[in-house]
Design an enzyme around this catalytic site. Sequence first.
Site, PDB file in Angstrom:
ATOM      1  N   ASP A  45       0.810  -1.204  -0.112  1.00 51.25           N
ATOM      2  CA  ASP A  45      -0.102  -0.074  -0.094  1.00 51.25           C
ATOM      3  C   ASP A  45       1.052   1.246   0.041  1.00 51.25           C
ATOM      4  O   ASP A  45       0.427   2.477  -0.122  1.00 51.25           O
ATOM      5  CB  ASP A  45      -0.832  -0.009   1.255  1.00 51.25           C
ATOM      6  CG  ASP A  45      -0.265  -0.166   2.443  1.00 51.25           C
ATOM      7  OD1 ASP A  45       0.925  -0.051   2.597  1.00 51.25           O
ATOM      8  OD2 ASP A  45      -1.120  -0.008   3.602  1.00 51.25           O
ATOM      9  N   SER A  46       2.296   1.038   0.055  1.00 51.55           N
ATOM     10  CA  SER A  46       3.323   2.201  -0.120  1.00 51.55           C
ATOM     11  C   SER A  46       2.884   2.824  -1.703  1.00 51.55           C
ATOM     12  O   SER A  46       3.424   3.805  -2.024  1.00 51.55           O
ATOM     13  CB  SER A  46       4.613   1.659   0.004  1.00 51.55           C
ATOM     14  OG  SER A  46       4.690   0.478  -0.814  1.00 51.55           O
ATOM     15  N   ASP A  84      -0.897  -6.121  -0.223  1.00 52.94           N
ATOM     16  CA  ASP A  84      -1.161  -5.462   1.041  1.00 52.94           C
ATOM     17  C   ASP A  84      -3.017  -5.112   1.102  1.00 52.94           C
ATOM     18  O   ASP A  84      -3.612  -4.663   0.117  1.00 52.94           O
ATOM     19  CB  ASP A  84      -0.851  -3.974   1.050  1.00 52.94           C
ATOM     20  CG  ASP A  84       0.461  -4.130   1.983  1.00 52.94           C
ATOM     21  OD1 ASP A  84       0.652  -5.068   2.716  1.00 52.94           O
ATOM     22  OD2 ASP A  84       1.471  -3.046   1.887  1.00 52.94           O
ATOM     23  N   LYS A 113      -1.302  -9.373   2.848  1.00 48.03           N
ATOM     24  CA  LYS A 113      -0.523  -8.993   3.970  1.00 48.03           C
ATOM     25  C   LYS A 113      -1.384  -7.962   4.702  1.00 48.03           C
ATOM     26  O   LYS A 113      -2.083  -7.099   4.202  1.00 48.03           O
ATOM     27  CB  LYS A 113       0.784  -8.218   3.491  1.00 48.03           C
ATOM     28  CG  LYS A 113       1.577  -7.647   4.906  1.00 48.03           C
ATOM     29  CD  LYS A 113       3.083  -7.091   4.347  1.00 48.03           C
ATOM     30  CE  LYS A 113       3.150  -6.085   3.960  1.00 48.03           C
ATOM     31  NZ  LYS A 113       2.680  -4.652   4.370  1.00 48.03           N
ATOM     32  N   GLU A 115      -1.508  -5.310   8.619  1.00 48.29           N
ATOM     33  CA  GLU A 115      -0.537  -4.789   9.691  1.00 48.29           C
ATOM     34  C   GLU A 115      -1.263  -4.936  11.103  1.00 48.29           C
ATOM     35  O   GLU A 115      -2.612  -5.075  11.249  1.00 48.29           O
ATOM     36  CB  GLU A 115      -0.382  -3.166   9.436  1.00 48.29           C
ATOM     37  CG  GLU A 115       0.219  -2.925   8.262  1.00 48.29           C
ATOM     38  CD  GLU A 115       0.481  -1.444   8.030  1.00 48.29           C
ATOM     39  OE1 GLU A 115      -0.064  -0.738   9.000  1.00 48.29           O
ATOM     40  OE2 GLU A 115       0.866  -1.181   6.859  1.00 48.29           O
ATOM     41  N   GLU A 182       9.071  -4.038  10.302  1.00 52.50           N
ATOM     42  CA  GLU A 182       9.551  -2.680   9.884  1.00 52.50           C
ATOM     43  C   GLU A 182      10.158  -1.637  10.982  1.00 52.50           C
ATOM     44  O   GLU A 182       9.340  -1.657  11.768  1.00 52.50           O
ATOM     45  CB  GLU A 182       8.166  -2.197   9.167  1.00 52.50           C
ATOM     46  CG  GLU A 182       8.750  -0.743   8.386  1.00 52.50           C
ATOM     47  CD  GLU A 182       7.662  -0.267   7.271  1.00 52.50           C
ATOM     48  OE1 GLU A 182       6.642  -0.890   7.148  1.00 52.50           O
ATOM     49  OE2 GLU A 182       8.037   0.851   6.929  1.00 52.50           O
TER      50      GLU A 182
HETATM   51  O1  KIV Z   1       3.636  -1.076   1.442  1.00 54.02           O
HETATM   52  C1  KIV Z   1       4.609  -1.541   1.751  1.00 54.02           C
HETATM   53  O2  KIV Z   1       5.533  -1.363   0.703  1.00 54.02           O
HETATM   54  C2  KIV Z   1       5.212  -2.381   2.846  1.00 54.02           C
HETATM   55  C3  KIV Z   1       6.719  -2.602   2.786  1.00 54.02           C
HETATM   56  C4  KIV Z   1       7.435  -1.353   3.368  1.00 54.02           C
HETATM   57  C5  KIV Z   1       7.044  -3.903   3.732  1.00 54.02           C
HETATM   58  O3  KIV Z   1       4.428  -2.805   3.439  1.00 54.02           O
END
Ligand code: KIV
Length: 284
Positions: A45-46, A84, A113, A115, A182
Site C-alpha cells: 500500500d506504499s 497489501d 499482508k 498490519e 519494519e
Molecule cells: O507497503 C509496503 O511497501 C510495505 C513494505 C514497506 C513492507 O508494507
Amino acid sequence: MSASAAPAIRARKGDGTPLVMVTAYDTPSARIADDAGVDILLVGDSVAMVVLGYEDTLSVTIDDMAHHTAAVSRAKPKAMVVADMPWMSYHVSREETVRNAAALMRAGASAVKLEGGRKRLEAIGAILDAEIPVMGHLGLTPQSVHMLGGFKVQAKEFDAARALLDDAVALAEAGCFSIVLECVPDAVATMVTEAVPVPTIGIGAGPRCDGQVLVFHDLLGFSAGRQPKFVRRYADLGTDATAAMARFADDVRAGRYPSEAESYHFVSVAEETPVTGLYQVASA
Ligand code: KIV
C-alpha cells in the site's frame, strides 16, 4: 510444491539463504523484479505514497489495491505475489475482511499482508478460514501513523520490544506464513527471528531477519528527498530519467527528433508494413 506459494516461502525458514522481497505496483516493475529473480513481489500500500503522491498510505482503497495487483499479476511472475490489505479493509467485520481479501486474490495475489499484532487475530483467522495465506506486519505499521505519532522506529524500549515479540509469536501461532518487521532495532528483530518458526522479512530491522524487503522506487533511486538510513540505492534512475527526458526535449526543440529513419514514408499499399512494438512495456 510451487516455489512461489506460501508453504514454500514458510519452508525457507532457517535454510541459510535470505528471502528477497521487493515492492511492485505495475507490470513493468513486476517484470524487472521478477527477471532479477526476487522471491516475493509485494503490491504494497506504499503505492499510495510512492506512485500516487499521497502523504501516507491511508488513502488507497481495496479497489486501488486490486487494480495494482492485477497489473503486477499480468506480468505472470515466477515470484510469489503478496498484496497489501489497505487501511479499513480488515477493520470493520469478518465478512468485509474476507470479501476484501478475496478481491485481492481474484486480482492475482497468492497471499495478503495486513498490519498489526494480537488485535488483528480475528481478521487473520477469518482470512485463513477462507484458505487465503496471510503475511503479518509488525513494528512501524504505516496504517497506524496517527496513533504512532509519525513514521518512527518502534520497540526501542523493553516493554514495547516484549509486546512486539508476543505479537510475533501470536501471528505465527495463528498461521501467518511470514512476518514483516519494519523499523525496529536489530536486536529486537534478531530476538523475534529466533523466536518464531516462520520467516521474518525485515525493512530497517537489521541483517539477521530471514529476508529483506525494499521499496522498488527507493532501491532504484526514483524516490525524491531524504531517505531512511536503511535504504540502499542500487541505481540513480530518477536522475538518469530526467537527463534522458531533457535530451529528448532538446532534440525536439532543435528539430533533431524524429529523423528520417524514425519516420514512416509514403509507400504503395503492397509494401505497407505493420506497426510493431507500439506501447510495449519493459522487456515485453
Ligand atoms: O507497503 C509496503 O511497501 C510495505 C513494505 C514497506 C513492507 O508494507
